[in-house]
Write an enzyme that holds these catalytic residues in place. Structure first.
Site, PDB file in Angstrom:
ATOM      1  N   ARG A  37      27.632   9.597  17.107  1.00  0.00           N
ATOM      2  CA  ARG A  37      27.580   8.407  16.254  1.00  0.00           C
ATOM      3  C   ARG A  37      27.913   7.132  17.026  1.00  0.00           C
ATOM      4  NH1 ARG A  37      27.586   9.630  10.511  1.00  0.00           N
ATOM      5  NH2 ARG A  37      26.084  11.295  10.515  1.00  0.00           N
ATOM      6  N   ARG A  41      28.233   2.130  12.255  1.00  0.00           N
ATOM      7  CA  ARG A  41      28.788   0.977  11.546  1.00  0.00           C
ATOM      8  C   ARG A  41      30.040   0.385  12.173  1.00  0.00           C
ATOM      9  NH1 ARG A  41      29.101   3.343   5.716  1.00  0.00           N
ATOM     10  NH2 ARG A  41      29.075   5.239   6.966  1.00  0.00           N
ATOM     11  N   ARG A  50      21.388  -3.548  10.153  1.00  0.00           N
ATOM     12  CA  ARG A  50      21.049  -2.635   9.050  1.00  0.00           C
ATOM     13  C   ARG A  50      21.152  -3.295   7.679  1.00  0.00           C
ATOM     14  NH1 ARG A  50      20.099   0.714   7.008  1.00  0.00           N
ATOM     15  NH2 ARG A  50      21.799   2.030   6.340  1.00  0.00           N
ATOM     16  N   ASP A  86      18.276  10.824  11.769  1.00  0.00           N
ATOM     17  CA  ASP A  86      19.226  11.605  10.981  1.00  0.00           C
ATOM     18  C   ASP A  86      18.744  13.043  10.889  1.00  0.00           C
ATOM     19  OD1 ASP A  86      21.753  10.978   9.242  1.00  0.00           O
ATOM     20  OD2 ASP A  86      20.635  12.514   8.171  1.00  0.00           O
ATOM     21  N   TYR A 164      22.802  21.205   2.957  1.00  0.00           N
ATOM     22  CA  TYR A 164      22.485  19.924   2.306  1.00  0.00           C
ATOM     23  C   TYR A 164      21.413  20.094   1.235  1.00  0.00           C
ATOM     24  CZ  TYR A 164      25.258  16.953   5.365  1.00  0.00           C
ATOM     25  OH  TYR A 164      26.291  16.346   5.999  1.00  0.00           O
TER      26      TYR A 164
END
Ligand code: 1CP
Length: 366
Positions: A37, A41, A50, A86, A164
């Site tokens: 990552r 952010r 973004r 992703d 998921y």
């Protein structure tokens, strides 16, 4: 297997091969380092870029993925880049709707509920058509990297993606997905096999597009016990590496593969004998015991607790030094034990990278 046709051959020459050398257990001047990552952010430029854009729309824009991949490289001397994308683009390619909900994370409005729902998935996925945008992003980014560092491609592992698809998003217990393992083992294997087939073609497409290493994220290994891991995760992880490598060998390519099974410490011995060059580790494993248990058969990657980045810089430096002494500087890629969090200070990420480079150079001179 359909190869990706648009094979570009004029990539810039690689200037820093420390990461690739470490994957193969070869000597390096310094220990290479990157962070899971690393595009994220915690970087103000990421948040700015973004802002107001839909997450998966961003994933579908090769130019945006390229920019987000390069952002952390402009700040820190990382030794590898990882393509911005992703793991959930695969369920999308198989026909499922996935949305990124602010404050909640990825969400499937219609998750799989019962084995009959497998019939709703695309039986034959045209990977080049459905995921060609990822391949384009990789090719563009490899050019724009200008040989600075190698580019890593990645995928989610079958069990993690299955989790998921059934949970419909993040989960603490994974009880809906695990219910399938205990109640519908046959349907579970069917789904895991479908995912494996797509993943193999997807990874080969990434290499054809320019990926120089591949990481397989089994992020939800930890909710399985050793028995379920042996049945529902490990065979598919092995299958993926074997099939990808067989195909690559035919075309004379050698692309190192990394397997990261988070919280799967019970599987460490098996993971080190699963055809991957590198085993990624979370922070719950002691570096020396990881070396002992993997018997020098593979390179290791990891495993500083991401939360150690909340410590003052001097403390980060001490923690890194200990970690390097534990792993040794050969066949080792420094990383965190999981991804960076949004509230982390970029300066401390810089301190982490610098500590890895400085301490490993010193250790190599001893
Ligand atoms: O708007 C945003 O920026 C959302 C945050 C975010 C980001 C930056 C998500 C949502 N995905 C990503 C990019 C991403 N995802 C990368 C980019 C490359 C890099 O590392 O710099 C990678 C490798 C991933 C892989 C990924 N996605 C994993 C495997 C790694 C891991 O964390 O274990 C997983 C589990 C996901 C699912 C996912 N995507 C995003 C979130 C918040 C989650 C986790 C959801 C959950 O389980 O609760």
């Amino acid at each position: 297997i359909q190869p990706f046709h648009n094979v570009p051959k004029d990539f810039p020459k690689l200037k820093n091969d420390a990461f690739l050398r470490a994957c193969h257990g070869q000597e390096t001047n310094h220990v290479p380092v990157w962070c899971m990552r690393q595009a994220g952010r915690y970087l103000p430029e990421f948040r700015e870029f973004r802002a107001g854009k839909d997450f998966f729309e961003t994933c579908r824009s090769p130019a945006a993925c390229c920019e987000l991949t390069l952002q952390p490289l402009r700040r820190f001397p990382f030794d590898a880049a990882i393509i911005f994308s992703d793991i959930l683009v695969i369920p999308q390619a198989m026909g499922m709707d996935v949305q990124m909900v602010a404050g909640k994370g990825p969400t499937f409005p219609e998750p799989l509920k019962e084995p009959e729902d497998l019939l709703l998935l695309q039986p034959k996925v045209d990977v080049n058509k459905e995921l060609g945008y990822v391949f384009k992003a990789i090719t563009l980014t490899r050019h724009k990297l200008d040989g600075k560092v190698p580019l890593i491609g990645f995928t989610g592992a079958p069990w993690t993606l299955m989790a998921y698809m059934i949970e419909g998003g993040g989960s603490t217990t994974h009880s809906k997905a695990k219910r399938w393992l205990y109640r519908h083992p046959e349907a579970s294997h069917k789904l895991l096999k479908m995912l494996t087939d797509v993943i193999v073609v997807y990874l080969l497409g990434q290499v054809a597009a320019g990926a120089q290493a591949l990481q397989v994220f089994e992020s939800h290994a930890g909710c399985l016990g050793p028995v379920e891991f042996q049945e529902f995760s490990l065979p598919y992880l092995r299958d993926i590496a074997r099939k990808v490598k067989d195909q690559l060998k035919e075309s004379g390519q050698d692309v190192p593969m990394i397997v990261f099974a988070k919280d799967g410490h019970y599987g460490l011995e098996d993971l080190s004998q699963s055809h991957y060059e590198v085993v990624g580790l979370d922070w719950t494993i002691d570096p020396r015991s990881a070396r002992e248990r993997t018997g020098g058969k593979v390179s290791l990657q990891g495993n500083m607790d991401p939360c150690a980045l909340y410590a003052p810089k001097e403390r980060i430096s001490e923690i890194v030094k200990k970690m390097l002494e534990g792993f040794g500087t050969r066949g080792y890629i420094a990383n965190l034990g999981h991804g960076l969090y949004p509230d982390m200070d970029p300066e401390n990420v810089g301190a982490f990278v610098e500590a890895v480079h400085t301490h490993s150079r010193h250790l190599n001179l001893k």
